[in-house]
Design an enzyme around this catalytic site. Structure first.
Site, PDB file in Angstrom:
ATOM      1  N   LYS A   1      -4.322   5.841  14.523  1.00 32.86           N
ATOM      2  CA  LYS A   1      -4.438   5.197  13.205  1.00 32.86           C
ATOM      3  C   LYS A   1      -5.912   5.229  12.772  1.00 32.86           C
ATOM      4  O   LYS A   1      -6.675   6.046  13.261  1.00 32.86           O
ATOM      5  CB  LYS A   1      -3.892   3.773  13.271  1.00 32.86           C
ATOM      6  CG  LYS A   1      -2.391   3.715  13.578  1.00 32.86           C
ATOM      7  CD  LYS A   1      -1.563   4.295  12.456  1.00 32.86           C
ATOM      8  CE  LYS A   1      -0.079   4.287  12.784  1.00 32.86           C
ATOM      9  NZ  LYS A   1       0.704   5.030  11.790  1.00 32.86           N
TER      10      LYS A   1
ATOM     11  N   LYS B   1       0.838  -1.205   0.000  1.00 36.25           N
ATOM     12  CA  LYS B   1       0.000   0.000   0.000  1.00 36.25           C
ATOM     13  C   LYS B   1       0.869   1.251   0.000  1.00 36.25           C
ATOM     14  O   LYS B   1       0.617   2.189  -0.757  1.00 36.25           O
ATOM     15  CB  LYS B   1      -0.902  -0.042   1.231  1.00 36.25           C
ATOM     16  CG  LYS B   1      -1.906   1.077   1.317  1.00 36.25           C
ATOM     17  CD  LYS B   1      -3.113   0.684   2.147  1.00 36.25           C
ATOM     18  CE  LYS B   1      -2.899   0.839   3.637  1.00 36.25           C
ATOM     19  NZ  LYS B   1      -2.799   2.234   4.066  1.00 36.25           N
TER      20      LYS B   1
ATOM     21  N   ARG C   1      -8.324  12.437  12.400  1.00 37.12           N
ATOM     22  CA  ARG C   1      -6.896  12.124  12.586  1.00 37.12           C
ATOM     23  C   ARG C   1      -6.053  13.408  12.530  1.00 37.12           C
ATOM     24  O   ARG C   1      -6.315  14.297  11.726  1.00 37.12           O
ATOM     25  CB  ARG C   1      -6.447  11.098  11.531  1.00 37.12           C
ATOM     26  CG  ARG C   1      -7.160   9.765  11.750  1.00 37.12           C
ATOM     27  CD  ARG C   1      -6.734   8.712  10.781  1.00 37.12           C
ATOM     28  NE  ARG C   1      -5.342   8.335  10.961  1.00 37.12           N
ATOM     29  CZ  ARG C   1      -4.691   7.524  10.142  1.00 37.12           C
ATOM     30  NH1 ARG C   1      -5.314   7.027   9.076  1.00 37.12           N
ATOM     31  NH2 ARG C   1      -3.440   7.214  10.370  1.00 37.12           N
TER      32      ARG C   1
ATOM     33  N   ARG D   1      -7.071  -3.446   9.542  1.00 35.73           N
ATOM     34  CA  ARG D   1      -6.081  -4.295  10.220  1.00 35.73           C
ATOM     35  C   ARG D   1      -6.663  -4.955  11.479  1.00 35.73           C
ATOM     36  O   ARG D   1      -6.230  -6.037  11.859  1.00 35.73           O
ATOM     37  CB  ARG D   1      -4.822  -3.499  10.543  1.00 35.73           C
ATOM     38  CG  ARG D   1      -4.179  -2.912   9.284  1.00 35.73           C
ATOM     39  CD  ARG D   1      -2.722  -2.604   9.446  1.00 35.73           C
ATOM     40  NE  ARG D   1      -2.260  -1.681   8.414  1.00 35.73           N
ATOM     41  CZ  ARG D   1      -1.966  -2.019   7.152  1.00 35.73           C
ATOM     42  NH1 ARG D   1      -2.072  -3.282   6.767  1.00 35.73           N
ATOM     43  NH2 ARG D   1      -1.577  -1.117   6.282  1.00 35.73           N
TER      44      ARG D   1
ATOM     45  N   ARG E   1      -6.105   1.846  17.822  1.00 35.15           N
ATOM     46  CA  ARG E   1      -5.847   0.404  17.711  1.00 35.15           C
ATOM     47  C   ARG E   1      -5.464  -0.232  19.040  1.00 35.15           C
ATOM     48  O   ARG E   1      -5.602  -1.447  19.193  1.00 35.15           O
ATOM     49  CB  ARG E   1      -4.758   0.133  16.652  1.00 35.15           C
ATOM     50  CG  ARG E   1      -5.278   0.324  15.248  1.00 35.15           C
ATOM     51  CD  ARG E   1      -4.273  -0.022  14.174  1.00 35.15           C
ATOM     52  NE  ARG E   1      -4.901   0.074  12.862  1.00 35.15           N
ATOM     53  CZ  ARG E   1      -4.250   0.287  11.732  1.00 35.15           C
ATOM     54  NH1 ARG E   1      -2.936   0.417  11.726  1.00 35.15           N
ATOM     55  NH2 ARG E   1      -4.911   0.361  10.584  1.00 35.15           N
TER      56      ARG E   1
ATOM     57  N   GLN F   1       4.873   9.324   6.744  1.00 39.58           N
ATOM     58  CA  GLN F   1       3.924  10.230   6.083  1.00 39.58           C
ATOM     59  C   GLN F   1       4.383  11.671   6.241  1.00 39.58           C
ATOM     60  O   GLN F   1       4.343  12.455   5.289  1.00 39.58           O
ATOM     61  CB  GLN F   1       2.523  10.036   6.664  1.00 39.58           C
ATOM     62  CG  GLN F   1       1.945   8.668   6.315  1.00 39.58           C
ATOM     63  CD  GLN F   1       0.600   8.407   6.948  1.00 39.58           C
ATOM     64  OE1 GLN F   1       0.089   9.210   7.730  1.00 39.58           O
ATOM     65  NE2 GLN F   1       0.009   7.268   6.626  1.00 39.58           N
TER      66      GLN F   1
ATOM     67  N   ASP G   1       2.260  -1.141  11.918  1.00 40.67           N
ATOM     68  CA  ASP G   1       0.963  -1.608  11.406  1.00 40.67           C
ATOM     69  C   ASP G   1       0.702  -3.073  11.748  1.00 40.67           C
ATOM     70  O   ASP G   1      -0.423  -3.555  11.604  1.00 40.67           O
ATOM     71  CB  ASP G   1       0.896  -1.410   9.886  1.00 40.67           C
ATOM     72  CG  ASP G   1       0.850   0.064   9.499  1.00 40.67           C
ATOM     73  OD1 ASP G   1       0.485   0.896  10.357  1.00 40.67           O
ATOM     74  OD2 ASP G   1       1.194   0.386   8.340  1.00 40.67           O
TER      75      ASP G   1
ATOM     76  N   GLY H   1      -5.090   8.029   5.324  1.00 39.16           N
ATOM     77  CA  GLY H   1      -4.205   9.027   5.931  1.00 39.16           C
ATOM     78  C   GLY H   1      -3.004   9.327   5.054  1.00 39.16           C
ATOM     79  O   GLY H   1      -2.541  10.470   4.974  1.00 39.16           O
TER      80      GLY H   1
HETATM   81  C1  S3P Z   1       2.623   4.867   6.075  1.00 39.01           C
HETATM   82  C2  S3P Z   1       3.258   5.245   7.222  1.00 39.01           C
HETATM   83  C3  S3P Z   1       2.834   4.835   8.564  1.00 39.01           C
HETATM   84  C4  S3P Z   1       1.891   3.626   8.492  1.00 39.01           C
HETATM   85  C5  S3P Z   1       0.825   3.797   7.454  1.00 39.01           C
HETATM   86  C6  S3P Z   1       1.454   3.975   6.086  1.00 39.01           C
HETATM   87  C7  S3P Z   1       3.141   5.363   4.789  1.00 39.01           C
HETATM   88  O1  S3P Z   1       2.142   5.904   9.173  1.00 39.01           O
HETATM   89  O2  S3P Z   1       1.314   3.396   9.745  1.00 39.01           O
HETATM   90  O3  S3P Z   1      -0.016   2.679   7.425  1.00 39.01           O
HETATM   91  O4  S3P Z   1       2.769   4.826   3.729  1.00 39.01           O
HETATM   92  O5  S3P Z   1       3.934   6.320   4.808  1.00 39.01           O
HETATM   93  P1  S3P Z   1       2.903   7.108   9.938  1.00 39.01           P
HETATM   94  O6  S3P Z   1       3.655   7.895   8.938  1.00 39.01           O
HETATM   95  O7  S3P Z   1       1.797   7.908  10.561  1.00 39.01           O
HETATM   96  O8  S3P Z   1       3.783   6.451  10.951  1.00 39.01           O
END
Ligand code: S3P
Length: 429
Positions: A342, A22, A122, A389, A346, A169, A315, A94
Site C-alpha cells: 500500500k 475516496k 508500487r 491511514r 503497512r 483497482q 484499508d 495508486g
Molecule cells: C481501492 C482498492 C483497494 C484499496 C484502495 C482503494 C479502489 O486497493 O486498498 O485504497 O478504490 O479500488 P486494491 O485494489 O489494490 O486492493
C-alpha cells in the site's frame, strides 16, 4: 513536515460526518469523463488523491468545473480524451494510476503516468499483465512493473481473465479498457473486492453482468452522464468507530456513511469483537447503500481474521490493530500480505509504531499477531511513514495512551481526510 500531539481522551461525544468516499470519488470523476454529456457530482472528496485524478483528467482535455460546491464534468464519450502534452502526475494515488492505465491503454495516443516517491515503488504488473493480454502496449521500469509507465494506446480485444489478486483497482482497470475493446471481457476474482465500479457502470447504462465472483462486460456502449451523491467513506469512519469503541464512556453518531457490503468488514469484525455498533436510517442512493452509524464504548475480545473478509476491510486493518491492542486475549490477522504494497508497507509500519507505544504486536509475513491488554499504551514519538491511514490509526492509539503521543508527518491525512484533526478535536472537547 507537521507533527500532531494527541492526549489521552475524555469520552468522545457528538454527531459527525467524515470525508467522502475516496474510491467512489475517483470513479465518479473518471467514468463521468468517459460518459457523453454533463455529469454532476455532489459531495466529491476534497483531498489530495482526488485532486490528482482531476488534474490528470484535465490534462486529458476533460472539462471539469466547480459550481456551488458540486463538480460538473462534461464527458466527450469513450473516445473523447485528448493526447496530453505533459506527463500525467498521479501523486500518491495508486487508484488514479491503475485506473488510468486501463483507460489510456485503449485511447489512440501516447501518454506517460508517474507518481510520488511512494507510488513509483508500487507494483503495476498486476494491471499491466491483463492489459497486455488485451493487446495494450505498455512499458515501465524494471520490466514494466514500476512507474513511470509509458502507454502507446490502441485497439484492444476482450479477454477472459482470472485475476490472481482480489483487487478492485485491477478489476476496474480491466473494465475501463474493456469499454473500448472489441468484444466481450470476462473477469474472475479469487474473492470479492469492492464493487463500486460495477454499480456505477450499471447505473450509467453499460452492459455489465455480475455473477458471484465473475463479471462480464460488453464493449462499445456509450455511458450516460449521471448525477452522483458520494457517501461518507467507511474507511474514514473506521477511525471513529474504533476510537468511540475503545475510549470509555464514548457515544458517537457518524452520519451518511456508505455501507456497501463489500466495504463493511470492519463493522462485522468489530461487532464480533463485542463492539456496540448500530446502523440507522438505511437507504440506497445511486446504487450504493448508506446509513448513519451509532457507536458506544464497549469491552472488546480478541479475534482471528483471514480469507474472504480481508478484501472487505483491507484499508481498515491498521486501525483494527489498535482495537486489537486493547481487546482481551490474542488477535491475529492473516492472508493480508497486500498490506505490504500500500502507500507504505503497512504491516511493518503499524507493528513498528504500535510496538513503540508498548503494544505486544508481532509482525507476520502476511499479517500480525497481537496480545491484547498486555501493557498500558504509552504516549511516545511515532511516525506516519507518510501514510494517511497510519497517521490516523496512531492518533486513535494516542487517545488511550498515557501521556503525549507525538505523530510525525501528520500532514499525510490530507491524502484522504483533510479535516480529520478538526473532527477529532470537535468530539474530544
Ligand atoms: C481501492 C482498492 C483497494 C484499496 C484502495 C482503494 C479502489 O486497493 O486498498 O485504497 O478504490 O479500488 P486494491 O485494489 O489494490 O486492493
Amino acid at each position: 513536515m507537521d507533527s500532531k500531539i494527541i492526549l489521552k481522551a475524555k469520552p468522545l461525544k457528538g454527531e459527525i460526518t467524515v470525508a467522502a468516499d475516496k474510491s467512489i470519488s475517483h470513479r465518479a470523476v473518471i467514468f463521468s469523463a468517459l460518459a457523453r454529456g454533463e455529469s454532476i457530482i455532489k459531495n466529491l472528496l476534497a483531498a489530495e488523491d482526488i485532486q490528482s485524478t482531476c488534474r490528470c483528467m484535465k490534462n486529458l482535455g476533460v472539462d471539469i468545473q466547480e459550481r456551488n460546491s458540486t463538480l460538473v464534468i462534461k464527458g466527450g464519450g469513450l473516445q473523447g480524451l485528448k493526447e496530453p502534452n505533459r506527463v500525467l502526475d498521479c501523486g500518491n494515488s495508486g487508484t488514479t494510476m491503475r485506473l488510468l492505465t486501463g483507460v489510456l491503454s485503449a485511447q489512440p495516443f501516447f501518454s506517460v503516468l508517474t507518481g510520488d516517491h511512494s507510488l513509483n515503488q508500487r507494483p503495476m504488473r498486476r494491471v499491466i499483465e491483463p492489459l497486455q493480454l488485451m493487446g495494450a502496449e505498455l512499458q515501465g521500469r524494471q520490466g514494466g512493473n514500476y512507474p513511470p509507465l509509458a502507454i502507446k494506446g490502441g485497439k484492444l480485444k476482450g479477454i477472459n481473465y482470472s485475476s490472481p489478486v482480489a483487487s478492485a483497482q485491477v478489476k476496474t482497470a480491466i473494465l475501463l479498457a474493456a469499454l473500448n475493446a472489441n468484444g466481450v471481457t470476462e473477469i474472475w476474482e479469487p474473492e470479492k473486492s469492492r464493487d463500486h465500479s460495477e454499480n456505477m457502470l450499471a447505473a450509467m447504462g453499460a452492459s455489465i453482468q455480475v455473477d458471484g465472483l465473475g463479471i462480464q462486460i460488453q464493449s462499445g456502449q456509450e455511458l450516460s452522464a449521471l448525477e452522483f451523491l458520494v457517501p461518507g467513506d467507511i474507511s474514514a469512519a473506521a477511525f471513529f468507530l474504533v476510537a468511540a469503541t475503545i475510549v470509555p464512556g464514548s457515544e458517537l453518531k457518524i452520519c451518511d456513511i456508505g455501507v456497501n457490503p463489500t466495504r463493511t468488514g470492519i463493522i462485522e469484525v468489530l461487532q464480533q469483537m463485542g463492539a456496540n455498533i448500530k446502523l440507522e436510517n438505511q437507504r440506497t442512493i445511486g446504487g450504493e447503500k448508506m446509513a448513519d452509524i451509532i457507536v458506544t464504548a464497549s469491552q472488546l475480545k480478541g479475534v482471528k481474521i483471514e480469507g474472504e473478509i480481508i478484501p472487505r476491510l483491507i484499508d481498515e486493518l491498521p486501525v483494527l490493530a489498535v482495537a486489537m491492542a486493547v481487546a482481551e486475549g490474542e488477535s491475529e490477522v492473516r492472508e493480508a500480505g497486500e498490506l505490504r504494497i500500500k502507500e507504505t508497507d503497512r504491516i511493518a509500519a503499524i507493528c513498528g509504531e504500535l510496538g513503540k507505544m508498548g503494544v505486544a504486536i508481532a509482525e507476520l509475513e502476511d499479517g500480525f499477531r497481537i496480545k491484547g491488554k498486555e501493557q498500558q499504551l504509552q504516549g511516545v514519538r511515532v511516525d506516519s511513514h507518510g501514510d494517511h491511514r497510519i497517521a490516523m490509526s496512531l492518533a486513535v492509539a494516542g487517545l488511550i495512551a498515557e501521556g503525549e503521543t507525538i505523530i510525525g508527518n501528520a500532514e499525510a491525512v490530507n491524502i484522504s481526510f483533510p479535516s480529520f484533526w478538526n473532527t477529532l478535536e470537535k468530539i474530544s472537547r
